[in-house]
Enzyme design. Structure first.
Site, PDB file in Angstrom:
ATOM      1  N   GLU A  19      23.825  -7.216 -14.804  1.00 39.55           N
ATOM      2  CA  GLU A  19      22.807  -6.861 -13.297  1.00 39.55           C
ATOM      3  C   GLU A  19      21.619  -7.985 -13.827  1.00 39.55           C
ATOM      4  O   GLU A  19      20.196  -7.321 -13.293  1.00 39.55           O
ATOM      5  CB  GLU A  19      22.547  -5.949 -12.537  1.00 39.55           C
ATOM      6  CG  GLU A  19      23.852  -5.989 -12.001  1.00 39.55           C
ATOM      7  CD  GLU A  19      23.647  -4.090 -11.351  1.00 39.55           C
ATOM      8  OE1 GLU A  19      22.991  -3.747 -11.320  1.00 39.55           O
ATOM      9  OE2 GLU A  19      24.992  -3.654 -10.732  1.00 39.55           O
ATOM     10  N   LYS A  56      27.244  -1.385   0.681  1.00 38.99           N
ATOM     11  CA  LYS A  56      27.855  -2.448   0.026  1.00 38.99           C
ATOM     12  C   LYS A  56      28.535  -2.843   1.470  1.00 38.99           C
ATOM     13  O   LYS A  56      30.254  -2.298   1.011  1.00 38.99           O
ATOM     14  CB  LYS A  56      28.739  -1.916  -1.523  1.00 38.99           C
ATOM     15  CG  LYS A  56      27.305  -1.815  -2.616  1.00 38.99           C
ATOM     16  CD  LYS A  56      28.000  -1.215  -3.763  1.00 38.99           C
ATOM     17  CE  LYS A  56      27.370  -0.462  -4.915  1.00 38.99           C
ATOM     18  NZ  LYS A  56      27.739  -0.545  -6.010  1.00 38.99           N
TER      19      LYS A  56
END
Length: 426
Positions: A205, A338
């Site tokens: 990330e 999500k």
């Protein structure tokens, strides 16, 4: 009436070099839009099912040709001719078509790709930005980013137990200024790590993945970076953690901190967190305990729930039913959002509305396997979530979301950057 004219899917690549789905929808006026579905590394066991081929001769079994075929045949056949701007109806049709609670037949990756592409195509056909189409006139708030600047756990091959060490730029007047400050802290952190002869390779990330002796050292070096960059620790930039505890727990709910050679039970781990919170300006802890450790979560919520944000990710997996259980048990006070955990845009909206109704904070989130798709940036503004997790100020699949938010802020002539107001609700 705008209707769905065609639907198709293509196997493409995500940021980790794994296959994923790009779904496209064409409307009756020939408007076309596409969406690329993300994929997680640390996943909750109750997430909607991501359909993989399991053919070891292609992509080590991770291909998504079956999911693509489901889009190109079954889904396409049942969606052609439906009204495009009735997102809820189309999403419900997708759910009924699959017939399982977790999209085990068609694959959540197939279903979500189509759901996202449909929303984008409908917005485009109506000449509206996606955030305005999904959120209406009230889509005005730019979220506070939670930037993952040191990676550990399953997101990095190092000795750190906790998955993410994040900064939150709360003390700024605009998203642009908040992002600039965060980037400056990130670059300052790199120099500090270089000076300590630490690795400055990055994790999935975009955060750095150094080796430290314990889980406290990253907090120390990040605090130093914030101050060295010229910002006030805790006032302008606060700290946050994603522990991803489901990756650390055994069947007896003991948590193994291998980097520190410690084994702690739920109460001991909560005491461990309390020491961190007392010493550092930590405003949020995500997945502080395992997704199955509901008793431990109740204790964590009792001990820290009035002080800081406690985010359920694996705990709730964007699922309204699981969130309702948490609400009834007074567990956590925030939920990670999500879309690929639940399956469709409409189901995601349902969960966000439930959370907001019960004063749970919402954090829109990427996955570790991402792409150039910036859908969640619009989604965060559309629903005024107030927070977004989409990685560090590195790696273009992360930057795509930040650049889209900068674009939205410009379109809104500044909009509202929630900043310090984020945690003043209660």
């Amino acid at each position: 009436m705008l209707t769905i004219k065609d639907v198709h899917a293509l196997e493409v690549m995500d940021s980790r070099g794994n296959p994923t789905i790009q779904a496209s929808v064409i409307l009756s006026d020939n408007t076309k839009a596409s969406a690329i579905v993300p994929s997680g590394a640390s996943t909750g066991k109750r997430e909607a099912l991501e359909l993989r081929d399991n053919d070891k001769t292609r992509f080590l079994g991770k291909g998504v040709l079956r999911a693509c075929e489901n889009v190109n045949s079954v889904i396409k056949h049942h969606l052609i001719g439906l009204e495009a701007i009735n997102q809820a109806f189309v999403d419900e049709r997708l759910r009924a078509l699959d017939g399982t609670p977790n999209y085990a037949n068609l694959g959540a990756n197939a279903v979500l790709g189509v759901s996202m592409a449909l929303a984008r195509a409908s917005a485009k056909a109506l000449n509206l930005p996606l955030y305005r189409y999904l959120g209406g006139a009230n889509a005005l708030t730019l979220p506070v980013p939670m930037l993952n600047i040191i990676n550990g756990g399953t997101h990095a091959n190092n000795s750190i137990d906790f998955q993410e060490y994040m900064i939150m730029p709360l003390g700024f007047e605009s998203f642009r200024e908040a992002l600039r400050a965060s980037a400056e802290v990130y670059h300052t952190l790199k120099k500090l790590l270089d000076g300590k002869n630490q690795l400055t390779s990055v994790g999935d990330e975009g955060g750095f993945a150094p080796n430290f002796n314990n889980n406290v050292e990253p907090l120390e070096v990040i605090s130093q970076a914030i101050e060295k960059a010229g910002y006030k620790l805790g006032e302008e930039i606060a700290l946050a953690l994603d522990v991803a505890s489901s990756e650390l727990v055994d069947e007896n709910f003991n948590y193994h901190l291998k980097g520190e050679n410690k084994i702690l039970d739920s109460h001991e781990l909560v005491a461990y967190y309390k020491k961190f919170v007392a010493k550092y300006p930590i405003v949020s802890i995500e997945d502080g305990l395992s997704e199955d450790d509901w008793e431990g979560w109740a204790f964590l919520s009792k001990e820290l729930g009035r002080q800081i944000q406690l985010v359920g990710d694996d705990l709730f997996v964007t699922n309204a039913s699981l969130l309702q259980k948490g609400i009834e048990k007074n567990i956590a006070n925030a939920i990670l959002i999500k879309p690929n955990q639940i399956g469709t845009i409409s189901e995601t909206l349902e969960t966000i509305r439930l959370a907001k109704h019960h004063a749970y904070q919402c954090v829109m989130s990427h996955r570790s396997g991402e792409s150039e798709d910036s859908f969640i940036a619009d989604f965060a503004v559309a629903l005024n979530t107030g927070e977004i997790k989409t990685g560090s100020t590195a790696r273009s699949e992360r930057i795509a979301k930040y650049n889209r938010l900068l674009e939205i802020e410009h379109e809104l002539k500044g909009g509202i950057y929630i900043g310090k107001e984020l945690f003043k609700h209660g």
